[in-house]
Design a protein around this motif. Structure first.
Motif, short mmCIF file in Angstrom:
data_model
loop_
_atom_site.label_atom_id
_atom_site.label_comp_id
_atom_site.label_asym_id
_atom_site.label_seq_id
_atom_site.Cartn_x
_atom_site.Cartn_y
_atom_site.Cartn_z
N MET A 1 0.83 -1.18 0.00
CA MET A 1 0.00 0.00 0.00
C MET A 1 0.88 1.25 0.00
O MET A 1 1.85 1.33 0.74
CB MET A 1 -0.88 0.00 1.25
CG MET A 1 -1.77 1.20 1.31
SD MET A 1 -2.45 1.48 2.96
CE MET A 1 -1.15 2.45 3.65
N TYR B 1 -3.87 7.56 -1.71
CA TYR B 1 -4.97 8.24 -1.02
C TYR B 1 -4.80 9.75 -0.98
O TYR B 1 -5.60 10.45 -0.39
CB TYR B 1 -5.08 7.70 0.41
CG TYR B 1 -5.27 6.21 0.41
CD1 TYR B 1 -6.52 5.67 0.18
CD2 TYR B 1 -4.19 5.36 0.58
CE1 TYR B 1 -6.69 4.29 0.14
CE2 TYR B 1 -4.35 3.99 0.54
CZ TYR B 1 -5.60 3.46 0.30
OH TYR B 1 -5.77 2.11 0.25
N GLY C 1 -10.61 -1.37 8.55
CA GLY C 1 -9.30 -1.95 8.32
C GLY C 1 -8.41 -1.06 7.48
O GLY C 1 -7.24 -0.86 7.80
N MET C 2 -8.94 -0.50 6.41
CA MET C 2 -8.15 0.36 5.54
C MET C 2 -7.75 1.64 6.28
O MET C 2 -6.63 2.11 6.16
CB MET C 2 -8.94 0.70 4.26
CG MET C 2 -8.16 1.54 3.28
SD MET C 2 -6.57 0.81 2.82
CE MET C 2 -7.11 -0.61 1.92
N HIS C 3 -8.65 2.19 7.04
CA HIS C 3 -8.41 3.38 7.84
C HIS C 3 -7.19 3.15 8.74
O HIS C 3 -6.27 3.97 8.80
CB HIS C 3 -9.68 3.65 8.66
CG HIS C 3 -9.63 4.76 9.63
ND1 HIS C 3 -9.77 4.55 10.97
CD2 HIS C 3 -9.48 6.09 9.49
CE1 HIS C 3 -9.71 5.70 11.62
NE2 HIS C 3 -9.53 6.66 10.74
N LEU C 4 -7.17 2.00 9.40
CA LEU C 4 -6.05 1.69 10.30
C LEU C 4 -4.75 1.46 9.55
O LEU C 4 -3.68 1.86 10.01
CB LEU C 4 -6.40 0.47 11.16
CG LEU C 4 -7.58 0.67 12.12
CD1 LEU C 4 -7.92 -0.63 12.83
CD2 LEU C 4 -7.28 1.77 13.12
N ARG C 5 -4.82 0.86 8.36
CA ARG C 5 -3.61 0.64 7.57
C ARG C 5 -3.01 1.97 7.10
O ARG C 5 -1.80 2.15 7.10
CB ARG C 5 -3.89 -0.28 6.37
CG ARG C 5 -4.03 -1.73 6.80
CD ARG C 5 -3.90 -2.70 5.64
NE ARG C 5 -4.94 -2.58 4.64
CZ ARG C 5 -6.13 -3.17 4.70
NH1 ARG C 5 -6.45 -3.92 5.73
NH2 ARG C 5 -7.01 -3.01 3.73
N VAL C 6 -3.87 2.89 6.70
CA VAL C 6 -3.38 4.21 6.27
C VAL C 6 -2.74 4.94 7.45
O VAL C 6 -1.65 5.50 7.32
CB VAL C 6 -4.52 5.05 5.64
CG1 VAL C 6 -4.08 6.48 5.41
CG2 VAL C 6 -4.99 4.42 4.33
N ALA D 1 -1.36 3.60 10.05
CA ALA D 1 -0.11 2.90 10.36
C ALA D 1 0.98 3.28 9.37
O ALA D 1 2.14 3.50 9.76
CB ALA D 1 -0.33 1.39 10.35
N GLN D 2 0.63 3.39 8.10
CA GLN D 2 1.60 3.79 7.07
C GLN D 2 2.13 5.20 7.35
O GLN D 2 3.33 5.45 7.26
CB GLN D 2 0.95 3.72 5.68
CG GLN D 2 1.79 4.27 4.56
CD GLN D 2 2.94 3.36 4.18
OE1 GLN D 2 3.10 2.27 4.72
NE2 GLN D 2 3.76 3.81 3.26
N ARG E 1 4.49 5.08 10.40
CA ARG E 1 5.80 4.53 10.04
C ARG E 1 6.64 5.57 9.31
O ARG E 1 7.82 5.76 9.59
CB ARG E 1 5.64 3.29 9.16
CG ARG E 1 5.42 2.02 9.93
CD ARG E 1 5.57 0.78 9.06
NE ARG E 1 4.59 0.72 7.99
CZ ARG E 1 3.36 0.26 8.10
NH1 ARG E 1 2.94 -0.20 9.26
NH2 ARG E 1 2.55 0.23 7.07
#
Length: 149
Positions: free
Chosen positions: A1, A6, A111-116, A118-119, A122
């Motif tokens: 991702m 986004y 789930g996508m909200h949390l991945r974004v 987290a990205q 990082r």
């Protein structure tokens, strides 16, 4: 991702003018209303302010990642802003914030909200990236830095 999936070029604000938390949130949401006139930007700001009442999204090191969910969104949206003066954002380390990554997500895609998020976290843990972000030359410099991350 990739974060750039986004982030639209038009959603980078290299020189935020606001001096308060609520004004920064309004300033960050404003370009979404221009690009997506059907978006209820007042509701978006209220959602973000409600989230801030739960605890500041100012995470320290001059970074704030305000975020929230909106029922009528079709996709995750990211707006990036920079304040050279810094804004008091009630950050965990009590320092002003100058790096802002706003994330709005549809209610149904947790789930996508949390991945974004987290990205973004990082990416911003990297001190060299933060320095490059703050030093980038205006809009074009920030877009050049962000378009491939």
């Amino acid at each position: 991702m990739k974060l750039s999936d986004y982030l639209a070029k038009e959603l980078i604000l290299p020189e935020l003018q606001s001096e308060t938390k609520s004004d920064v949130l309004n300033e960050l949401v404003a370009p979404l209303g221009e690009i997506y006139p059907e978006m209820d930007t007042d509701l978006a700001v209220r959602v973000l302010l409600d989230r801030e009442r739960l605890g500041s999204t100012g995470i320290g090191d001059g970074i704030a990642i305000p975020h929230g969910k909106l029922e009528n969104l079709e996709k995750v949206m990211v707006v990036v802003g920079r304040s050279r003066k810094g804004v008091e954002f009630e950050a965990l380390d009590h320092s002003p914030c100058g790096i802002f990554f706003l994330v709005l997500a549809p209610e149904q895609v947790a789930g996508m909200h949390l991945r974004v998020l987290a990205q973004i976290s990082r990416l911003l843990k990297d001190e060299e990236f933060r320095k490059a972000f703050l030093a980038a030359d205006g809009f074009d410099g920030l877009w050049s830095l962000l378009k491939d991350v």
